[in-house]
Design an enzyme around this catalytic site. Structure first.
Site, PDB file in Angstrom:
ATOM      1  N   SER A  48       0.862  -1.174   0.000  1.00 16.54           N
ATOM      2  CA  SER A  48       0.000   0.000   0.000  1.00 16.54           C
ATOM      3  C   SER A  48       0.900   1.225   0.000  1.00 16.54           C
ATOM      4  CB  SER A  48      -0.870   0.006   1.262  1.00 16.54           C
ATOM      5  OG  SER A  48      -1.497   1.264   1.374  1.00 16.54           O
ATOM      6  N   TYR A  74       5.467   1.317  -2.514  1.00 15.16           N
ATOM      7  CA  TYR A  74       5.609   0.623  -3.797  1.00 15.16           C
ATOM      8  C   TYR A  74       7.091   0.345  -4.095  1.00 15.16           C
ATOM      9  CZ  TYR A  74       0.712   2.116  -4.641  1.00 15.16           C
ATOM     10  OH  TYR A  74      -0.647   2.332  -4.566  1.00 15.16           O
ATOM     11  N   HIS A  95      -0.785   4.790 -13.515  1.00 11.22           N
ATOM     12  CA  HIS A  95      -0.232   3.587 -14.167  1.00 11.22           C
ATOM     13  C   HIS A  95       1.147   3.807 -14.776  1.00 11.22           C
ATOM     14  CE1 HIS A  95      -4.465   1.574 -14.694  1.00 11.22           C
ATOM     15  NE2 HIS A  95      -4.103   1.706 -13.440  1.00 11.22           N
ATOM     16  N   LYS A 113      -6.226  -1.646 -16.768  1.00 10.37           N
ATOM     17  CA  LYS A 113      -6.717  -0.724 -17.783  1.00 10.37           C
ATOM     18  C   LYS A 113      -7.211   0.524 -17.076  1.00 10.37           C
ATOM     19  CE  LYS A 113     -10.594  -0.451 -17.192  1.00 10.37           C
ATOM     20  NZ  LYS A 113     -11.462  -0.087 -15.998  1.00 10.37           N
ATOM     21  N   ASP A 201     -12.322   4.661 -18.172  1.00  8.09           N
ATOM     22  CA  ASP A 201     -12.725   3.602 -17.244  1.00  8.09           C
ATOM     23  C   ASP A 201     -13.604   2.538 -17.898  1.00  8.09           C
ATOM     24  OD1 ASP A 201     -12.432   2.977 -14.253  1.00  8.09           O
ATOM     25  OD2 ASP A 201     -14.481   2.411 -14.774  1.00  8.09           O
TER      26      ASP A 201
HETATM   27  N1  LIG Z   1     -10.335  -5.005 -14.702  1.00  8.18           N
HETATM   28  C1  LIG Z   1     -11.424  -4.558 -14.110  1.00  8.18           C
HETATM   29  O1  LIG Z   1     -12.493  -5.141 -14.162  1.00  8.18           O
HETATM   30  C2  LIG Z   1     -11.372  -3.319 -13.328  1.00  8.18           C
HETATM   31  C3  LIG Z   1     -12.420  -3.000 -12.484  1.00  8.18           C
HETATM   32  C4  LIG Z   1     -12.293  -1.865 -11.701  1.00  8.18           C
HETATM   33  C5  LIG Z   1     -11.179  -1.064 -11.823  1.00  8.18           C
HETATM   34  N2  LIG Z   1     -10.204  -1.384 -12.709  1.00  8.18           N
HETATM   35  C6  LIG Z   1      -9.014  -0.530 -12.853  1.00  8.18           C
HETATM   36  O2  LIG Z   1      -8.196  -0.711 -11.703  1.00  8.18           O
HETATM   37  C7  LIG Z   1      -7.659   0.524 -11.281  1.00  8.18           C
HETATM   38  C8  LIG Z   1      -8.040   0.766  -9.822  1.00  8.18           C
HETATM   39  O3  LIG Z   1      -9.441   0.782  -9.692  1.00  8.18           O
HETATM   40  P1  LIG Z   1     -10.162   0.445  -8.294  1.00  8.18           P
HETATM   41  O4  LIG Z   1     -11.623   0.408  -8.565  1.00  8.18           O
HETATM   42  O5  LIG Z   1      -9.532  -0.716  -7.656  1.00  8.18           O
HETATM   43  O6  LIG Z   1      -9.826   1.770  -7.484  1.00  8.18           O
HETATM   44  P2  LIG Z   1      -9.774   1.957  -5.905  1.00  8.18           P
HETATM   45  O7  LIG Z   1     -10.697   1.004  -5.230  1.00  8.18           O
HETATM   46  O8  LIG Z   1      -9.961   3.408  -5.658  1.00  8.18           O
HETATM   47  O9  LIG Z   1      -8.295   1.530  -5.521  1.00  8.18           O
HETATM   48  C9  LIG Z   1      -7.173   2.205  -6.016  1.00  8.18           C
HETATM   49  C10 LIG Z   1      -5.987   1.961  -5.090  1.00  8.18           C
HETATM   50  O10 LIG Z   1      -4.878   2.650  -5.638  1.00  8.18           O
HETATM   51  C11 LIG Z   1      -4.053   3.140  -4.585  1.00  8.18           C
HETATM   52  N3  LIG Z   1      -3.791   4.570  -4.770  1.00  8.18           N
HETATM   53  C12 LIG Z   1      -2.567   5.144  -4.846  1.00  8.18           C
HETATM   54  N4  LIG Z   1      -2.649   6.454  -4.975  1.00  8.18           N
HETATM   55  C13 LIG Z   1      -3.962   6.766  -4.971  1.00  8.18           C
HETATM   56  C14 LIG Z   1      -4.682   7.992  -5.046  1.00  8.18           C
HETATM   57  N5  LIG Z   1      -4.067   9.187  -5.164  1.00  8.18           N
HETATM   58  N6  LIG Z   1      -6.016   7.931  -4.990  1.00  8.18           N
HETATM   59  C15 LIG Z   1      -6.667   6.765  -4.892  1.00  8.18           C
HETATM   60  N7  LIG Z   1      -6.026   5.570  -4.808  1.00  8.18           N
HETATM   61  C16 LIG Z   1      -4.683   5.575  -4.846  1.00  8.18           C
HETATM   62  C17 LIG Z   1      -4.783   2.891  -3.277  1.00  8.18           C
HETATM   63  O11 LIG Z   1      -4.150   1.777  -2.656  1.00  8.18           O
HETATM   64  P3  LIG Z   1      -2.958   2.006  -1.579  1.00  8.18           P
HETATM   65  O12 LIG Z   1      -3.302   3.216  -0.755  1.00  8.18           O
HETATM   66  O13 LIG Z   1      -2.991   0.783  -0.792  1.00  8.18           O
HETATM   67  O14 LIG Z   1      -1.703   2.178  -2.323  1.00  8.18           O
HETATM   68  C18 LIG Z   1      -6.184   2.497  -3.684  1.00  8.18           C
HETATM   69  O15 LIG Z   1      -6.741   1.559  -2.834  1.00  8.18           O
HETATM   70  C19 LIG Z   1      -8.170   1.579 -12.255  1.00  8.18           C
HETATM   71  O16 LIG Z   1      -7.211   1.848 -13.236  1.00  8.18           O
HETATM   72  C20 LIG Z   1      -9.383   0.935 -12.895  1.00  8.18           C
HETATM   73  O17 LIG Z   1      -9.609   1.340 -14.230  1.00  8.18           O
HETATM   74  C21 LIG Z   1     -10.254  -2.496 -13.430  1.00  8.18           C
END
Ligand SMILES: NC(=O)c1ccc[n+]([C@@H]2O[C@H](COP(=O)([O-])OP(=O)(O)OC[C@H]3O[C@@H](n4cnc5c(N)ncnc54)[C@H](OP(=O)(O)O)[C@@H]3O)[C@@H](O)[C@H]2O)c1
Length: 393
Positions: A48, A74, A95, A113, A201
């Site tokens: 994290s 990281y 990314h 993505k 997204d």
């Molecule tokens: N393949 C799929 O089906 C799918 C579905 C949803 C999302 N996604 C992709 O996955 C990525 C993350 O989406 P998510 O829905 O998992 O988002 P999320 O729940 O908001 O999680 C993002 C994570 O990134 C880290 N992070 C680092 N800097 C950050 C910042 N400034 N603001 C917010 N988070 C930050 C945080 O973890 P730490 O604090 O622990 O570092 C956070 O928990 C996106 O690029 C999205 O397009 C893919």
């Protein structure tokens, strides 16, 4: 003769958000539950950017083995010599810097993505992976679904004649009575600092269907970069809320229409009664893929001379009964394992060149739609100490 043991890929998970949870739980399922016996996965560590405790809580939430390490940065994750591959699961704004951090440390990378915010960033990542001779792949999980493989095979076999058009939609109705959408302005879906907007997204999945049915199937020697016409409606944060893109391949006489919106839904009533999310239209018939576009479970084949007959093919996602889990992201993880086992640096199912063309298409759509993002997240200059890498928000 003794059976050979499966190749095991050792994963490091970068970020602890929603998709990191889905993916890591899939990594921890038993491959045999999906009839996979040649590869397996091990979760070595998670990191994290905010706190080590958050990574530890994440690992216990997903029921990772007690051997899995928790990191509070990281940088520590990418320096762990026990890790083969880093899964980048941060917002797309991050990314480029995060994937560069891992590639620069000599790690293989699977990056969520949308791969990056700009095509120039993707180009830089690919160049770096090539120079470092490491594996790099965009985590568009849908491509690796048995359903997608079957549909591509049908298209290539001519089952519906020449395919001339694909219409694909991934939209969610998040409209609220006050004219807004039900995401807080700081949420990554609409926050411009986190590269928010429908296209990066959701629209990437509509484009995935357009590209895997019209571009991926083009013979290598005839690969044609598309002409792009796009229109975007802007949300008050500056992000796109409704986007429509025409992707034209004039030499192949084919055309894709990729749609996405935060105002209306592909699935109007939540019961899939609104028709297919994707229509792949050929001279001899159509394939209808029932949505959502990112996780489809059924497709239909309708032949022009079929006399009204519809062939329905269900493709359920196998569940590991012991863990009571199976989301469908394990197939892309299996692809990474097979590529690394076989010494490949890119996947044939989503080659670097195709990720590049898709990013160029999104670049052009954003340009035509007048969407711009802050310099910090559009820069293609790697900085290990960027706040995007250190978590200093
Ligand atoms: N393949 C799929 O089906 C799918 C579905 C949803 C999302 N996604 C992709 O996955 C990525 C993350 O989406 P998510 O829905 O998992 O988002 P999320 O729940 O908001 O999680 C993002 C994570 O990134 C880290 N992070 C680092 N800097 C950050 C910042 N400034 N603001 C917010 N988070 C930050 C945080 O973890 P730490 O604090 O622990 O570092 C956070 O928990 C996106 O690029 C999205 O397009 C893919």
């Amino acid at each position: 003769m003794a059976a050979t043991s499966p190749f095991t890929l050792k994963w490091g998970i970068m970020a602890t958000g929603w998709i990191a949870e889905m993916f890591t739980k899939d990594l921890l399922t038993n491959p045999a539950a999906r009839d996979v016996h040649d590869v397996g996965h091990e979760v070595v560590a998670a990191a994290s950017s905010s706190a080590k405790q958050r990574a530890a809580d994440f690992l216990s939430m997903v029921k990772a083995p007690t051997s899995a390490k928790a990191y509070g940065s990281y940088h520590e994750l990418v320096a762990d010599p026990d890790i083969d591959i880093i899964y980048v699961a941060t917002p797309h704004s991050h990314h480029f810097q995060n994937a560069m951090l891992a590639l620069d440390a000599g790690k293989n990378v699977l990056c969520e993505k949308s791969l990056t915010v700009t095509a120039a960033q993707t180009r830089k990542l690919i160049e770096t992976a090539r120079v470092k001779k490491v594996f790099f792949m965009e985590a568009v999980w849908t491509r690796y679904f048995p359903l997608s493989i079957k549909v591509r095979e049908l298209v290539q076999s001519g089952a519906i004649g020449n395919v001339y058009r694909t219409i694909a939609d991934l939209s969610f109705n998040r409209d609220t009575a006050d004219g807004k959408v039900d995401f807080d302005d700081s949420h990554r879906m609409v926050n411009i600092d986190l590269a928010g907007g429908a296209l990066l997204d959701l629209g990437i999945y509509s484009l995935t269907w357009v590209f895997q049915t019209l571009y991926h199937v083009q013979p290598e020697k005839d690969k044609e970069s598309p002409k792009v016409v796009a229109a975007m409606n802007k949300y008050h944060t500056g992000a796109d809320e409704t986007t429509s893109i025409i992707v034209q391949f004039p030499e192949h006489k084919s055309m894709g229409i990729a749609l996405t919106s935060l105002r209306v839904s592909t699935d109007v009533d939540g019961h899939n009664t609104g028709g297919p999310a994707i229509r792949i239209q050929g001279s001899g018939g159509e394939i209808h893929v029932m949505g959502p576009a990112y996780r489809p479970l059924q497709f239909k084949v309708i032949k022009k001379d079929g006399g009204g007959k519809v062939e329905v093919v269900d493709c359920p996602i196998p569940k590991d009964e012991e863990r009571d889990w199976g989301h469908g992201m394990f197939w892309e993880a299996d692809e990474c394992a097979r590529c690394l086992r076989d010494g490949k640096v890119e996947s044939e199912t989503l080659p670097w060149s195709e990720s590049m063309v898709i990013m160029e298409t999104m670049d052009e759509a954003l340009r035509q739609g007048g969407i711009t993002y802050p310099e910090l997240i559009m820069s293609d200059v790697f900085d290990a100490q960027s706040p995007l890498n250190t978590g200093k928000r």
